[in-house]
Design an enzyme around this catalytic site. Sequence first.
Site, mmCIF file in Angstrom:
data_model
loop_
_atom_site.group_PDB
_atom_site.id
_atom_site.type_symbol
_atom_site.label_atom_id
_atom_site.label_comp_id
_atom_site.label_asym_id
_atom_site.label_seq_id
_atom_site.Cartn_x
_atom_site.Cartn_y
_atom_site.Cartn_z
ATOM 1 N N ARG A 182 0.843 -1.208 0.000
ATOM 2 C CA ARG A 182 0.000 0.000 0.000
ATOM 3 C C ARG A 182 0.875 1.254 0.000
ATOM 4 O O ARG A 182 0.578 2.224 -0.697
ATOM 5 C CB ARG A 182 -0.927 0.003 1.205
ATOM 6 C CG ARG A 182 -2.074 -0.978 1.109
ATOM 7 C CD ARG A 182 -3.032 -0.835 2.263
ATOM 8 N NE ARG A 182 -3.816 0.388 2.196
ATOM 9 C CZ ARG A 182 -4.573 0.853 3.177
ATOM 10 N NH1 ARG A 182 -4.634 0.201 4.333
ATOM 11 N NH2 ARG A 182 -5.268 1.963 3.033
ATOM 12 N N CYS A 238 -1.406 6.293 8.874
ATOM 13 C CA CYS A 238 -1.745 5.037 8.204
ATOM 14 C C CYS A 238 -2.824 5.363 7.191
ATOM 15 O O CYS A 238 -2.747 6.383 6.506
ATOM 16 C CB CYS A 238 -2.184 3.990 9.221
ATOM 17 S SG CYS A 238 -3.558 4.527 10.285
#
Length: 283
Positions: A182, A238
């Site tokens: 990611r 995040c």
Amino acid sequence: MTDSPFVVSCEWLFKHLDEPQVVIVDCRFSLAEPQLGRQQYQESHIKGAYYLDLNQDLSSPVGEHGGRHPLPNPIELADKLSAIGVNSQKTLVVAYDDSRLAFASRLWWLLRYLGHEQVAVLDGGFSAWKKAEYPVTNVIPETQQATFTPNLQPQMVVDISVVKNRKDSQEVALVDSRERERYLGITEPIDKIAGHIPGAINYPWQQVTDSSGYILAQQQQQERWLELENPKEIFVYCGSGVTACVNLLSLEMAGIHTGKLYAGSWSDWISYLATGDEQLRTE
């Protein structure tokens, strides 16, 4: 069991299960199935544990900006904490989940943000508790009468303007807590845009625990962060400000107290891309 004041073992919790100044909170949750955690709690949980939901209790409603899990209203959260028996500066809160601390750490961080440092996470989570054959139940505990008064610690959090203005400073490290693929933009299962904030370095949150959810020892946490060379501030993000808290726990265990949560995280950052702000373009 690791040597840290931020973590308790299943054995310790079992021995202190009935102490009035210990409150247990079940934080199990699934991003893919938002009702799953509550269903699991209703079926079986640690004796005496209350349930706090990531979406309903540990976040506020989603807006245009602010990310997928904006910080909860502190007064509303304080009321919920009072109702489960948490007294400010007195009650030890033990948070657990079954996702390698992904959601328990969010509550851990939030309580510290509200000025309550008497909080720990359960090493190994619910799976470790069941493996040890400690008592579980489906009985929902009654509400309590306690007094939780929030004492916000604003220095623990940063917003997008602070990240934009300071992320390239030599005194700041910007840490992306998501898994490597990611971070690299190879895959993006949740947010509309893949990539990372320019200048961010990758410390996947899953590295704080082993594959079974047990927290790595304090020395291993310290070794994780050696390459940062002691920046004055560490901005941690995040996808939405949840699993970043696992890295913030790791930093505290390592004795590094300069970590700050970019609460909106990647989902907040990309919400501004449509405005044409070229400074927010990813690498």
